[in-house]
Scaffold this motif. Structure first.
Motif, mmCIF file in Angstrom:
data_model
loop_
_atom_site.group_PDB
_atom_site.id
_atom_site.type_symbol
_atom_site.label_atom_id
_atom_site.label_comp_id
_atom_site.label_asym_id
_atom_site.label_seq_id
_atom_site.Cartn_x
_atom_site.Cartn_y
_atom_site.Cartn_z
ATOM 1 N N TYR A 181 0.847 -1.190 0.000
ATOM 2 C CA TYR A 181 0.000 0.000 0.000
ATOM 3 C C TYR A 181 0.884 1.242 0.000
ATOM 4 N N TYR A 182 0.552 2.154 -0.920
ATOM 5 C CA TYR A 182 1.333 3.370 -1.098
ATOM 6 C C TYR A 182 0.497 4.605 -0.788
ATOM 7 N N CYS A 183 1.107 5.533 -0.101
ATOM 8 C CA CYS A 183 0.525 6.842 0.134
ATOM 9 C C CYS A 183 0.902 7.747 -1.034
ATOM 10 N N ALA A 184 0.004 8.675 -1.383
ATOM 11 C CA ALA A 184 0.253 9.554 -2.521
ATOM 12 C C ALA A 184 -0.274 10.950 -2.218
ATOM 13 N N ALA A 185 0.274 11.932 -2.917
ATOM 14 C CA ALA A 185 -0.143 13.322 -2.730
ATOM 15 C C ALA A 185 -0.242 14.031 -4.068
ATOM 16 N N GLY A 186 -1.184 14.990 -4.137
ATOM 17 C CA GLY A 186 -1.344 15.757 -5.364
ATOM 18 C C GLY A 186 -2.179 16.996 -5.140
ATOM 19 N N PRO A 187 -2.266 17.879 -6.141
ATOM 20 C CA PRO A 187 -2.929 19.175 -5.988
ATOM 21 C C PRO A 187 -4.432 19.153 -6.212
ATOM 22 N N SER A 188 -4.994 18.025 -6.617
ATOM 23 C CA SER A 188 -6.427 17.947 -6.829
ATOM 24 C C SER A 188 -6.894 16.507 -6.653
ATOM 25 N N MET A 189 -8.200 16.318 -6.506
ATOM 26 C CA MET A 189 -8.732 14.976 -6.359
ATOM 27 C C MET A 189 -8.472 14.161 -7.623
ATOM 28 N N LEU A 190 -8.606 14.790 -8.788
ATOM 29 C CA LEU A 190 -8.380 14.071 -10.032
ATOM 30 C C LEU A 190 -6.933 13.589 -10.130
ATOM 31 N N ILE A 191 -5.998 14.491 -9.831
ATOM 32 C CA ILE A 191 -4.594 14.123 -9.962
ATOM 33 C C ILE A 191 -4.184 13.102 -8.916
ATOM 34 N N VAL A 192 -4.582 13.281 -7.672
ATOM 35 C CA VAL A 192 -4.137 12.357 -6.631
ATOM 36 C C VAL A 192 -4.733 10.973 -6.841
ATOM 37 N N SER A 193 -5.857 10.861 -7.521
ATOM 38 C CA SER A 193 -6.482 9.556 -7.730
ATOM 39 C C SER A 193 -6.054 8.896 -9.042
ATOM 40 N N THR A 194 -5.300 9.611 -9.856
ATOM 41 C CA THR A 194 -4.867 9.046 -11.151
ATOM 42 C C THR A 194 -3.354 9.104 -11.353
ATOM 43 N N THR A 195 -2.783 10.279 -11.226
ATOM 44 C CA THR A 195 -1.343 10.444 -11.452
ATOM 45 C C THR A 195 -0.744 11.319 -10.363
ATOM 46 N N PRO A 196 -0.627 10.792 -9.157
ATOM 47 C CA PRO A 196 -0.116 11.598 -8.035
ATOM 48 C C PRO A 196 1.261 12.181 -8.302
ATOM 49 N N ARG A 197 1.521 13.320 -7.661
ATOM 50 C CA ARG A 197 2.823 13.968 -7.813
ATOM 51 C C ARG A 197 3.881 13.314 -6.936
ATOM 52 N N TYR A 198 3.476 12.823 -5.786
ATOM 53 C CA TYR A 198 4.435 12.274 -4.836
ATOM 54 C C TYR A 198 3.938 10.922 -4.315
ATOM 55 N N TRP A 199 4.934 10.071 -4.011
ATOM 56 C CA TRP A 199 4.645 8.722 -3.526
ATOM 57 C C TRP A 199 5.463 8.420 -2.271
ATOM 58 N N GLY A 200 4.879 7.583 -1.408
ATOM 59 C CA GLY A 200 5.647 7.023 -0.310
ATOM 60 C C GLY A 200 6.353 5.758 -0.772
ATOM 61 N N GLN A 201 7.050 5.130 0.146
ATOM 62 C CA GLN A 201 7.841 3.944 -0.201
ATOM 63 C C GLN A 201 7.017 2.658 -0.135
ATOM 64 N N GLY A 202 5.858 2.726 0.491
ATOM 65 C CA GLY A 202 4.968 1.571 0.564
ATOM 66 C C GLY A 202 5.090 0.790 1.862
ATOM 67 N N THR A 203 4.003 0.123 2.226
ATOM 68 C CA THR A 203 3.980 -0.752 3.397
ATOM 69 C C THR A 203 3.199 -2.004 3.024
ATOM 70 N N GLN A 204 3.718 -3.158 3.430
ATOM 71 C CA GLN A 204 3.124 -4.439 3.035
ATOM 72 C C GLN A 204 1.943 -4.783 3.934
ATOM 73 N N VAL A 205 0.852 -5.173 3.302
ATOM 74 C CA VAL A 205 -0.314 -5.706 4.007
ATOM 75 C C VAL A 205 -0.559 -7.113 3.475
ATOM 76 N N THR A 206 -0.585 -8.076 4.382
ATOM 77 C CA THR A 206 -0.829 -9.465 4.007
ATOM 78 C C THR A 206 -2.021 -9.982 4.791
ATOM 79 N N VAL A 207 -3.010 -10.488 4.061
ATOM 80 C CA VAL A 207 -4.220 -11.010 4.677
ATOM 81 C C VAL A 207 -4.256 -12.516 4.443
ATOM 82 N N SER A 208 -4.232 -13.277 5.517
ATOM 83 C CA SER A 208 -4.239 -14.727 5.406
ATOM 84 C C SER A 208 -5.665 -15.255 5.471
ATOM 85 N N SER A 209 -5.885 -16.358 4.778
ATOM 86 C CA SER A 209 -7.241 -16.944 4.733
ATOM 87 C C SER A 209 -7.448 -17.937 5.849
#
Length: 122
Positions: free
Chosen positions: A94-122
């Motif tokens: 899962y990655y965090c993202a940032a941008g100047p508008s709802m459209l941009i942040v939901s499609t082509t964010p300007r900035y990204w985090g490094q990510g964090t792993q989420v694992t869901v076991s069955s």
């Protein structure tokens, strides 16, 4: 320099919950739209949720509606993703993202985090 640092990932059983956090620095957080994306192994990165700078408007992917909630605390420069009723198919980085508008942040964010792993076991 803009920095987005995610935390809160881990291993959880199906049906469980996790809350991800993303701490932001290096820019005016309170005027920036924030979002979350995820990337499962062998798949493209996909949009999960986004929130306006005020927190008054949110968007969610259909796959997580009713289960995931995005929120933010501008006093702490932090955005959150509360994930409930987790399913094995939610397993991803899962990655965090940032941008100047709802459209941009939901499609082509300007900035990204490094990510964090989420694992869901069955």
């Amino acid at each position: 320099q803009v920095q987005l640092v995610e935390s809160g990932g881990g291993l959880v059983q199906a049906g469980g919950s996790l809350r991800l956090s993303c701490a932001a620095s290096g820019y005016t957080f309170s005027r920036t739209y924030m979002g979350w994306f995820r990337q499962a192994p062998g798949k493209e990165r996909e949009f999960v949720a986004a929130i306006s700078w005020s927190g008054g408007s949110t968007q969610n992917a259909n796959s997580v509606k009713g289960r995931f909630t995005i929120s933010r605390d501008n006093a702490k420069n932090t955005v959150y993703l509360q994930m409930n009723s987790l399913k094995p198919e939610d397993t991803a980085v899962y990655y965090c993202a940032a941008g100047p508008s709802m459209l941009i942040v939901s499609t082509t964010p300007r900035y990204w985090g490094q990510g964090t792993q989420v694992t869901v076991s069955s």
